[in-house]
Write a protein that holds these residues in place. Sequence first.
Motif, short mmCIF file in Angstrom:
data_model
loop_
_atom_site.label_atom_id
_atom_site.label_comp_id
_atom_site.label_asym_id
_atom_site.label_seq_id
_atom_site.Cartn_x
_atom_site.Cartn_y
_atom_site.Cartn_z
N HIS A 1 13.86 14.45 5.70
CA HIS A 1 13.49 13.06 5.42
C HIS A 1 12.38 12.58 6.35
CE1 HIS A 1 17.50 12.16 3.18
NE2 HIS A 1 16.65 12.84 2.45
N GLN A 2 12.33 13.11 7.58
CA GLN A 2 11.23 12.75 8.47
C GLN A 2 9.91 13.27 7.90
OE1 GLN A 2 11.77 10.65 10.98
NE2 GLN A 2 9.57 10.51 11.34
N ASP A 3 9.94 14.49 7.35
CA ASP A 3 8.74 15.02 6.69
C ASP A 3 8.33 14.13 5.53
OD1 ASP A 3 8.67 17.20 8.41
OD2 ASP A 3 9.57 18.59 6.97
N TRP A 4 9.32 13.62 4.77
CA TRP A 4 9.02 12.74 3.64
C TRP A 4 8.36 11.45 4.13
CZ3 TRP A 4 13.13 12.20 -0.80
CH2 TRP A 4 12.54 11.65 -1.94
N LEU A 5 8.92 10.86 5.17
CA LEU A 5 8.33 9.63 5.72
C LEU A 5 6.90 9.86 6.19
CD1 LEU A 5 11.24 8.14 7.85
CD2 LEU A 5 10.19 7.12 5.84
N ALA B 1 -0.47 7.21 1.94
CA ALA B 1 -0.91 5.81 1.85
C ALA B 1 -2.17 5.59 2.71
CB ALA B 1 0.20 4.87 2.29
N ARG B 2 -2.20 6.18 3.89
CA ARG B 2 -3.39 6.03 4.76
C ARG B 2 -4.62 6.65 4.11
NH1 ARG B 2 -0.58 7.02 10.60
NH2 ARG B 2 -0.27 4.81 11.07
N LEU C 1 4.46 11.68 -7.85
CA LEU C 1 3.57 11.85 -6.70
C LEU C 1 4.26 12.52 -5.51
CD1 LEU C 1 1.60 8.46 -6.57
CD2 LEU C 1 0.81 10.70 -7.39
N TRP C 2 5.60 12.49 -5.45
CA TRP C 2 6.31 13.03 -4.29
C TRP C 2 5.86 14.42 -3.88
CZ3 TRP C 2 12.00 11.70 -5.98
CH2 TRP C 2 12.15 10.31 -6.06
N PRO C 3 5.78 15.38 -4.80
CA PRO C 3 5.39 16.73 -4.38
C PRO C 3 3.98 16.83 -3.79
CG PRO C 3 6.42 16.81 -6.55
CD PRO C 3 6.17 15.36 -6.23
N GLU D 1 0.82 -1.21 0.00
CA GLU D 1 0.00 0.00 0.00
C GLU D 1 0.86 1.27 0.00
OE1 GLU D 1 -3.92 -1.71 2.35
OE2 GLU D 1 -2.14 -1.14 3.50
N VAL D 2 2.04 1.19 0.58
CA VAL D 2 2.94 2.35 0.65
C VAL D 2 3.75 2.50 -0.64
CG1 VAL D 2 4.95 3.31 1.86
CG2 VAL D 2 3.09 2.24 3.16
N TRP D 3 4.19 1.39 -1.20
CA TRP D 3 5.12 1.37 -2.33
C TRP D 3 4.74 2.29 -3.49
CZ3 TRP D 3 9.94 -0.07 -2.91
CH2 TRP D 3 10.46 -0.23 -4.20
#
Length: 170
Positions: free
Chosen positions: A153-157, A164-165, A42-44, A32-34
């Motif tokens: 990177h924490q913001d990215w995670l 995904a949620r 989709l990143w932005p 579901e995350v992948w």
Amino acid sequence: MNEIIWPEGYMPGFSDNFASNEVIVAGLSAAEVWPFLSNAPLWPTYYANSANIRFHGGNGPELANGVRFYFETFGFPVEAEVVEYEPPVAGRPGRVAWHGWAGEGDTRLDVHHAWLIEDLCGGRVRILTQETQNGKPAEELAKTKPNPMINGHQDWLEGLVDAARQKVRK
């Protein structure tokens, strides 16, 4: 738990800068995350520190081994090439990593940015992202407090998990 596979010259502790971020959350799977990580455009939509993603050679929007792409992050225009790409399957984590570079001479920055997404027992998923960097800009980033790589990177995670949620809830 699995770990990142490091190419020669990018082993943490021997590079100029290193950042490691990880989350473990319940209620999501690696599958579901992948898609939110492997589909770079989709990143932005969930990570404000990524922009202007473009693919070379008619590739994209999905990352794949050998795919070259461009994006902007942390104020750097980054050229990148995917050097590892394995979608998650039952019993095996998803892995994606790219070599990225920006600048020339004293402004040259080389990075290895890797991700690992794996299912854990109890309906949990672990998302690990680690990056090593080499070059003068990396030396400066390593001294910066608060650490922009760790925070970014924490913001990215967190954005990846939220995206995904939201999809799972629909």
